[in-house]
Design a protein around this motif. Structure first.
Motif, PDB file in Angstrom:
ATOM      1  N   VAL A   1      53.593  53.367  54.530  1.00 55.55           N
ATOM      2  CA  VAL A   1      52.395  53.248  53.691  1.00 55.55           C
ATOM      3  C   VAL A   1      51.140  53.583  54.508  1.00 55.55           C
ATOM      4  O   VAL A   1      50.071  52.998  54.312  1.00 55.55           O
ATOM      5  CB  VAL A   1      52.283  51.835  53.082  1.00 55.55           C
ATOM      6  CG1 VAL A   1      53.409  51.590  52.098  1.00 55.55           C
ATOM      7  CG2 VAL A   1      52.280  50.763  54.182  1.00 55.55           C
TER       8      VAL A   1
ATOM      9  N   ASP B   1      49.112  56.000  54.374  1.00 55.08           N
ATOM     10  CA  ASP B   1      47.971  56.433  53.577  1.00 55.08           C
ATOM     11  C   ASP B   1      47.247  55.257  52.929  1.00 55.08           C
ATOM     12  O   ASP B   1      46.011  55.229  52.831  1.00 55.08           O
ATOM     13  CB  ASP B   1      48.401  57.449  52.514  1.00 55.08           C
ATOM     14  CG  ASP B   1      49.493  56.919  51.586  1.00 55.08           C
ATOM     15  OD1 ASP B   1      50.126  55.892  51.923  1.00 55.08           O
ATOM     16  OD2 ASP B   1      49.716  57.541  50.539  1.00 55.08           O
ATOM     17  N   GLU B   2      47.992  54.240  52.495  1.00 54.81           N
ATOM     18  CA  GLU B   2      47.375  53.078  51.869  1.00 54.81           C
ATOM     19  C   GLU B   2      46.615  52.241  52.897  1.00 54.81           C
ATOM     20  O   GLU B   2      45.539  51.695  52.607  1.00 54.81           O
ATOM     21  CB  GLU B   2      48.432  52.222  51.176  1.00 54.81           C
ATOM     22  CG  GLU B   2      47.923  50.935  50.545  1.00 54.81           C
ATOM     23  CD  GLU B   2      46.900  51.149  49.448  1.00 54.81           C
ATOM     24  OE1 GLU B   2      46.213  50.167  49.088  1.00 54.81           O
ATOM     25  OE2 GLU B   2      46.772  52.289  48.950  1.00 54.81           O
ATOM     26  N   ILE B   3      47.164  52.150  54.097  1.00 57.49           N
ATOM     27  CA  ILE B   3      46.457  51.415  55.158  1.00 57.49           C
ATOM     28  C   ILE B   3      45.141  52.109  55.468  1.00 57.49           C
ATOM     29  O   ILE B   3      44.086  51.460  55.604  1.00 57.49           O
ATOM     30  CB  ILE B   3      47.338  51.299  56.418  1.00 57.49           C
ATOM     31  CG1 ILE B   3      48.602  50.494  56.116  1.00 57.49           C
ATOM     32  CG2 ILE B   3      46.546  50.658  57.554  1.00 57.49           C
ATOM     33  CD1 ILE B   3      49.629  50.524  57.238  1.00 57.49           C
TER      34      ILE B   3
ATOM     35  N   ARG C   1      43.398  53.972  53.491  1.00 61.20           N
ATOM     36  CA  ARG C   1      42.483  53.776  52.368  1.00 61.20           C
ATOM     37  C   ARG C   1      41.793  52.416  52.433  1.00 61.20           C
ATOM     38  O   ARG C   1      40.581  52.306  52.243  1.00 61.20           O
ATOM     39  CB  ARG C   1      43.248  53.900  51.045  1.00 61.20           C
ATOM     40  CG  ARG C   1      42.355  53.866  49.797  1.00 61.20           C
ATOM     41  CD  ARG C   1      43.163  53.808  48.528  1.00 61.20           C
ATOM     42  NE  ARG C   1      43.873  52.539  48.384  1.00 61.20           N
ATOM     43  CZ  ARG C   1      43.314  51.407  47.964  1.00 61.20           C
ATOM     44  NH1 ARG C   1      42.015  51.377  47.675  1.00 61.20           N
ATOM     45  NH2 ARG C   1      44.022  50.297  47.851  1.00 61.20           N
ATOM     46  N   ARG C   2      42.546  51.373  52.745  1.00 63.64           N
ATOM     47  CA  ARG C   2      41.963  50.028  52.766  1.00 63.64           C
ATOM     48  C   ARG C   2      40.962  49.868  53.911  1.00 63.64           C
ATOM     49  O   ARG C   2      39.902  49.245  53.734  1.00 63.64           O
ATOM     50  CB  ARG C   2      43.075  48.977  52.882  1.00 63.64           C
ATOM     51  CG  ARG C   2      43.961  48.903  51.648  1.00 63.64           C
ATOM     52  CD  ARG C   2      44.899  47.707  51.713  1.00 63.64           C
ATOM     53  NE  ARG C   2      45.825  47.695  50.582  1.00 63.64           N
ATOM     54  CZ  ARG C   2      46.593  46.676  50.260  1.00 63.64           C
ATOM     55  NH1 ARG C   2      46.573  45.569  51.016  1.00 63.64           N
ATOM     56  NH2 ARG C   2      47.410  46.739  49.223  1.00 63.64           N
TER      57      ARG C   2
ATOM     58  N   ARG D   1      39.746  59.713  56.835  1.00 62.23           N
ATOM     59  CA  ARG D   1      39.901  60.378  55.531  1.00 62.23           C
ATOM     60  C   ARG D   1      40.421  61.799  55.694  1.00 62.23           C
ATOM     61  O   ARG D   1      41.355  62.218  55.002  1.00 62.23           O
ATOM     62  CB  ARG D   1      38.562  60.391  54.793  1.00 62.23           C
ATOM     63  CG  ARG D   1      38.285  59.189  53.922  1.00 62.23           C
ATOM     64  CD  ARG D   1      37.042  59.387  53.087  1.00 62.23           C
ATOM     65  NE  ARG D   1      35.846  59.375  53.929  1.00 62.23           N
ATOM     66  CZ  ARG D   1      35.033  58.326  54.057  1.00 62.23           C
ATOM     67  NH1 ARG D   1      35.294  57.219  53.390  1.00 62.23           N
ATOM     68  NH2 ARG D   1      33.978  58.368  54.827  1.00 62.23           N
TER      69      ARG D   1
ATOM     70  N   ALA E   1      44.188  61.875  56.977  1.00 67.20           N
ATOM     71  CA  ALA E   1      45.122  60.895  56.414  1.00 67.20           C
ATOM     72  C   ALA E   1      46.541  61.436  56.335  1.00 67.20           C
ATOM     73  O   ALA E   1      47.516  60.668  56.376  1.00 67.20           O
ATOM     74  CB  ALA E   1      44.654  60.455  55.031  1.00 67.20           C
ATOM     75  N   THR E   2      46.697  62.753  56.234  1.00 63.11           N
ATOM     76  CA  THR E   2      48.047  63.359  56.141  1.00 63.11           C
ATOM     77  C   THR E   2      48.367  64.229  57.350  1.00 63.11           C
ATOM     78  O   THR E   2      49.333  64.990  57.312  1.00 63.11           O
ATOM     79  CB  THR E   2      48.162  64.193  54.856  1.00 63.11           C
ATOM     80  OG1 THR E   2      47.158  65.230  54.862  1.00 63.11           O
ATOM     81  CG2 THR E   2      47.973  63.322  53.618  1.00 63.11           C
TER      82      THR E   2
ATOM     83  N   GLU F   1      37.799  51.798  53.057  1.00 62.94           N
ATOM     84  CA  GLU F   1      37.020  51.068  52.046  1.00 62.94           C
ATOM     85  C   GLU F   1      36.189  49.966  52.695  1.00 62.94           C
ATOM     86  O   GLU F   1      35.036  49.741  52.318  1.00 62.94           O
ATOM     87  CB  GLU F   1      37.955  50.460  50.996  1.00 62.94           C
ATOM     88  CG  GLU F   1      38.399  51.430  49.918  1.00 62.94           C
ATOM     89  CD  GLU F   1      39.206  50.732  48.832  1.00 62.94           C
ATOM     90  OE1 GLU F   1      39.489  49.516  48.972  1.00 62.94           O
ATOM     91  OE2 GLU F   1      39.556  51.404  47.853  1.00 62.94           O
TER      92      GLU F   1
END
Length: 426
Positions: free
Chosen positions: A403, A405-407, A409-410, A136, A139-140, A413
């Motif tokens: 993607v 950031d989306e990876i 996030r998943r 988290r 992430a960037t 989660e």
């Protein structure tokens, strides 16, 4: 005592040590004797508390184990002697009746594996929490992505941490599955429960009420020990190999993290640093060194545990007749080393990732330099050329992250779901 040649072994405590294993064997014999009395197979006078064993007993039983090929023969003899000396002759007579030595050894090892898997699961959970936080937070955080040791395309440290996290979560799944399926072992001389069946029949013939059937008594044993109920599995070693595979998967996931950290802590890269604890990582001759010892020790386990797991599978494949010859015996020390080393490695990994120092400035600097001079964005330009689009002059690596950031996030989660599950069902 700690193992001089396996630094960190003390983290495993008394897991799978001789005294602890013998204590489990006594616990099994106690639960079995209690079950015989409760079922009306053994007389009420046979109910007694079995004497405990200590380190001195363990040493003596280990010395005598060669005579019977396993320690249970001597243990049963010792317990019977002590019961008779305490005036519990009926308990001495009925102790171990209907069981065989393999039942006791197997079930004691299963109980030890329960402990090992629970401890690995807890350490994996700590590692997952720390990695989710890193993913988290970063992430960037742009860094160079490396494939086959060379610069490839930009990525983020958050995505790298999420990749580590995914391996840890997969290992936790395997550990929990193996833990839930660990069964009791109670089959008697050749897996038929013939002696117990005879005793049950005699008890039923001698009383007005029918005694429980043999498999019901083994179910009582399983429940008393907190293990899965099972029919005998003397030569089906799947429960052992399944647990071994889970432990191997856990050290595999940890080894992957250690390999990356070892690369990224090299002075010429210096994008990561291990937790900085006083007295750790020093050299006996070079005062300037700060060796990444946690990663080194984790990698050591990742290198050695696959061989231990392979030994378990070889033993399972060579389990012959109704009771294995040699292959069963080969499992014991293998499981001890595998269990202890896995617990140590995962605990070290949890400490490593919780205190990992991320040098984001070094990551950004190397990514920017690789983008301007090393072709870090060459794939982007090639893709655009194929599509007939104009080249982009902007060499900012953060503009080519797909993607990521989306990876992140998943995966995070998924880690959060595991954390919440653990809190509901500790």
């Amino acid at each position: 005592m700690p193992d001089l040649l396996w630094p960190g072994d003390e983290r495993a405590g008394d897991l799978l040590d001789d005294t602890r294993l013998l204590g489990s064997m006594v616990r099994i014999e106690q639960a079995w004797l209690d079950g015989l009395v409760a079922a009306g197979v053994a007389p009420a006078a046979a109910k007694a508390d079995l004497p405990a064993v200590d380190a001195a007993d363990a040493a003596g039983l280990a010395l005598g184990a060669e005579g019977g090929g396993n320690p249970v023969v001597g243990l049963v003899r010792l317990l019977r002697e002590r019961l008779r000396a305490a005036g519990a002759a009926d308990a001495a007579t009925w102790l171990h009746r209907g069981l065989t030595s393999q039942d006791v050894v197997d079930t004691a090892l299963v109980l030890a594996l329960v402990d090992a898997l629970d401890r690995v699961d807890a350490a994996l959970g700590r590692a997952a929490d720390a990695l989710a936080d890193l993913a988290r937070e970063h992430a960037t955080t742009v860094m160079v992505g490396r494939t086959l040791t060379q610069h490839a395309v930009p990525t983020t440290f958050g995505l790298k941490a999420a990749g580590w996290l995914r391996g840890i979560l997969g290992a936790a799944d395997e550990v929990r599955r193996a833990r839930a399926l660990l069964p009791v072992q109670a089959g008697g001389a050749a897996g038929t429960l013939s002696a117990l069946g005879e005793l049950v029949s005699l008890a039923a013939a001698g009383s007005a009420g029918a005694a429980a059937d043999p498999l019901a008594i083994t179910d009582v044993l399983a429940d008393a020990l907190g293990l899965a109920r099972s029919v005998p599995w003397h030569t089906d070693r799947t429960p052992i190999t399944r647990a071994g595979d889970a432990l191997g998967t856990a050290t595999q996931a940890c080894g992957r993290i250690a390999a990356d950290v070892l690369t990224l802590t090299r002075p010429e890269i210096a994008e990561l640093g291990e937790p900085a604890d006083e007295g750790r990582g020093g050299s006996s001759t070079m005062p300037q060194k700060q060796n990444p010892v946690l990663s080194v020790l984790v990698r050591r386990a990742a290198i050695t545990t696959p061989g231990l797991v392979a030994t378990l599978h070889a033993a399972a494949a060579l389990a012959d007749d109704e009771r294995p010859t040699g292959s069963w015996h080969a499992e014991w020390a293998t499981l001890r080393d595998l269990g202890r080393r896995s617990v140590v490695a995962v605990d070290q990994t949890a400490e490593l990732v919780a205190g990992l120092r991320v040098h984001a400035d070094a990551m950004a600097e190397q990514a920017a330099h690789a983008a301007t001079t090393g072709g870090l964005l060459a794939e982007r330009d090639a893709v655009r050329a194929v599509a007939g689009a104009a080249a982009i002059e902007d060499l900012d690596p953060s503009t080519y992250l797909g993607v990521a950031d989306e990876i992140v996030r998943r995966v995070v989660e998924r880690a959060d779901r595991l954390r919440n599950e653990t809190r509901r069902h500790p």
